[in-house]
Design a protein around this motif. Structure first.
Motif, PDB file in Angstrom:
ATOM      1  N   VAL A 230       0.826  -1.199   0.000  1.00 20.16           N
ATOM      2  CA  VAL A 230       0.000   0.000   0.000  1.00 20.16           C
ATOM      3  C   VAL A 230       0.867   1.258   0.000  1.00 20.16           C
ATOM      4  N   GLU A 231       1.896   1.280   0.819  1.00 22.40           N
ATOM      5  CA  GLU A 231       2.698   2.489   0.980  1.00 22.40           C
ATOM      6  C   GLU A 231       3.699   2.714  -0.152  1.00 22.40           C
ATOM      7  N   LEU A 232       4.361   1.663  -0.610  1.00 22.07           N
ATOM      8  CA  LEU A 232       5.526   1.868  -1.466  1.00 22.07           C
ATOM      9  C   LEU A 232       5.409   1.384  -2.905  1.00 22.07           C
ATOM     10  N   SER A 233       4.447   0.530  -3.194  1.00 22.86           N
ATOM     11  CA  SER A 233       4.448  -0.116  -4.509  1.00 22.86           C
ATOM     12  C   SER A 233       4.334   0.853  -5.676  1.00 22.86           C
ATOM     13  N   GLY A 234       3.754   2.025  -5.458  1.00 23.86           N
ATOM     14  CA  GLY A 234       3.607   2.992  -6.539  1.00 23.86           C
ATOM     15  C   GLY A 234       4.906   3.622  -7.007  1.00 23.86           C
ATOM     16  N   TYR A 235       5.925   3.605  -6.157  1.00 22.89           N
ATOM     17  CA  TYR A 235       7.180   4.259  -6.542  1.00 22.89           C
ATOM     18  C   TYR A 235       8.442   3.505  -6.144  1.00 22.89           C
ATOM     19  N   ASP A 236       8.307   2.350  -5.561  1.00 22.74           N
ATOM     20  CA  ASP A 236       9.483   1.575  -5.157  1.00 22.74           C
ATOM     21  C   ASP A 236       9.362   0.158  -5.731  1.00 22.74           C
ATOM     22  N   PRO A 237       9.872  -0.041  -6.951  1.00 26.63           N
ATOM     23  CA  PRO A 237       9.725  -1.343  -7.599  1.00 26.63           C
ATOM     24  C   PRO A 237      10.356  -2.498  -6.821  1.00 26.63           C
TER      25      PRO A 237
ATOM     26  N   ALA B  59      10.668  -2.833  -3.471  1.00 29.26           N
ATOM     27  CA  ALA B  59       9.787  -3.187  -2.358  1.00 29.26           C
ATOM     28  C   ALA B  59       8.531  -3.880  -2.879  1.00 29.26           C
ATOM     29  N   ALA B  60       7.984  -3.373  -3.982  1.00 29.90           N
ATOM     30  CA  ALA B  60       6.790  -3.993  -4.577  1.00 29.90           C
ATOM     31  C   ALA B  60       7.090  -5.425  -5.009  1.00 29.90           C
ATOM     32  N   ALA B  61       8.243  -5.632  -5.602  1.00 30.22           N
ATOM     33  CA  ALA B  61       8.614  -6.976  -6.058  1.00 30.22           C
ATOM     34  C   ALA B  61       8.747  -7.933  -4.881  1.00 30.22           C
ATOM     35  N   ARG B  62       9.358  -7.468  -3.791  1.00 30.90           N
ATOM     36  CA  ARG B  62       9.516  -8.326  -2.604  1.00 30.90           C
ATOM     37  C   ARG B  62       8.146  -8.692  -2.017  1.00 30.90           C
ATOM     38  N   ALA B  63       7.257  -7.706  -1.929  1.00 28.07           N
ATOM     39  CA  ALA B  63       5.915  -7.975  -1.402  1.00 28.07           C
ATOM     40  C   ALA B  63       5.187  -8.955  -2.321  1.00 28.07           C
ATOM     41  N   ASN B  64       5.279  -8.743  -3.621  1.00 25.91           N
ATOM     42  CA  ASN B  64       4.605  -9.636  -4.569  1.00 25.91           C
ATOM     43  C   ASN B  64       5.146 -11.058  -4.503  1.00 25.91           C
ATOM     44  N   GLU B  65       6.449 -11.216  -4.335  1.00 22.45           N
ATOM     45  CA  GLU B  65       7.033 -12.548  -4.199  1.00 22.45           C
ATOM     46  C   GLU B  65       6.430 -13.273  -2.996  1.00 22.45           C
ATOM     47  N   ALA B  66       6.322 -12.564  -1.881  1.00 17.71           N
ATOM     48  CA  ALA B  66       5.760 -13.169  -0.679  1.00 17.71           C
ATOM     49  C   ALA B  66       4.275 -13.484  -0.876  1.00 17.71           C
ATOM     50  N   PHE B  67       3.552 -12.581  -1.542  1.00 11.00           N
ATOM     51  CA  PHE B  67       2.137 -12.838  -1.831  1.00 11.00           C
ATOM     52  C   PHE B  67       1.996 -14.091  -2.702  1.00 11.00           C
ATOM     53  N   GLU B  68       2.861 -14.218  -3.692  1.00  8.83           N
ATOM     54  CA  GLU B  68       2.815 -15.387  -4.579  1.00  8.83           C
ATOM     55  C   GLU B  68       3.079 -16.675  -3.810  1.00  8.83           C
ATOM     56  N   ASP B  69       3.998 -16.624  -2.844  1.00 12.80           N
ATOM     57  CA  ASP B  69       4.281 -17.805  -2.024  1.00 12.80           C
ATOM     58  C   ASP B  69       3.054 -18.221  -1.206  1.00 12.80           C
TER      59      ASP B  69
END
Length: 191
Positions: A109-116, A118-128
């Motif tokens: 929510v906080e960083l994905s719009g401008y921090d690729p 951080a967004a990638a790390r969050a998405n990896e965990a979501f995918e897991d």
């Protein structure tokens, strides 16, 4: 001769993780981190680099802990539906000593719009997490315990989306009955 570290790296990383989890990336100052981690600013920079690098390491640690907890929660549970319910219950009945919500969701929510990164790390965990749910759904569909009217992939995506929403709601909703009602209604899609 190089000086040895006068602190446990894992311990101070966990402290940084908790600070970021509570406050978010932007609101956390270097002074907050130095005070909360109990180390000197120079030691923090020498060990972890800059604030962003420390955040990514803390986020990775959170993701690792979260993944281990989820896997452990469902390990040995024979019923796929019961295992999925346990994942939702863990969100509702969380450890009160920890910050509310989920650092991964907060990051998205906080960083994905401008921090690729951080967004990638969050998405990896979501995918897991979604992959874990999909494995459970497949197992339940194979045994006939879970309906096959939707694909395992579609059910897993929907359940994971609901789980993320629940992780947001636990930050503000104190009514556990309401959270359990949401969980129960969501899990009806397995029938």
């Amino acid at each position: 001769m190089a000086r040895s570290k006068e602190f446990d790296i894992d311990d101070v990383l966990l402290k940084a993780m908790t600070i970021f989890w509570q406050q978010g990336y932007e609101k956390t100052s270097m002074q907050d981190l130095v005070a909360g981690m109990g180390i000197h600013k120079r030691s923090m920079y020498d060990t972890f680099g800059d604030k962003h690098t420390l955040y990514i390491k803390a986020l990775e640690r959170f993701a690792s802990i979260q993944s281990s907890r989820l896997e452990a929660r469902v390990e040995g549970v024979d019923s796929a539906a019961a295992a999925i319910r346990l994942l939702f219950e863990a969100t509702i009945h969380r450890n009160d000593a920890e910050p509310k919500g989920c650092m991964l969701v907060n990051t998205a929510v906080e960083l994905s719009g401008y921090d690729p990164e951080a967004a990638a790390r969050a998405n990896e965990a979501f995918e897991d997490t979604e992959a874990l749910i999909e494995r459970l759904v497949r197992h339940g569909q194979a045994s006939g315990e879970i309906s096959s009217r939707h694909t395992a992939r579609a059910l897993a995506a929907s359940l994971h989306n609901a789980l993320i929403g629940l992780r947001v709601m636990v930050k503000t909703v104190k009514d556990k009955d309401k959270l359990e009602m949401i969980m129960n209604t969501t899990l009806e899609m397995l029938e």
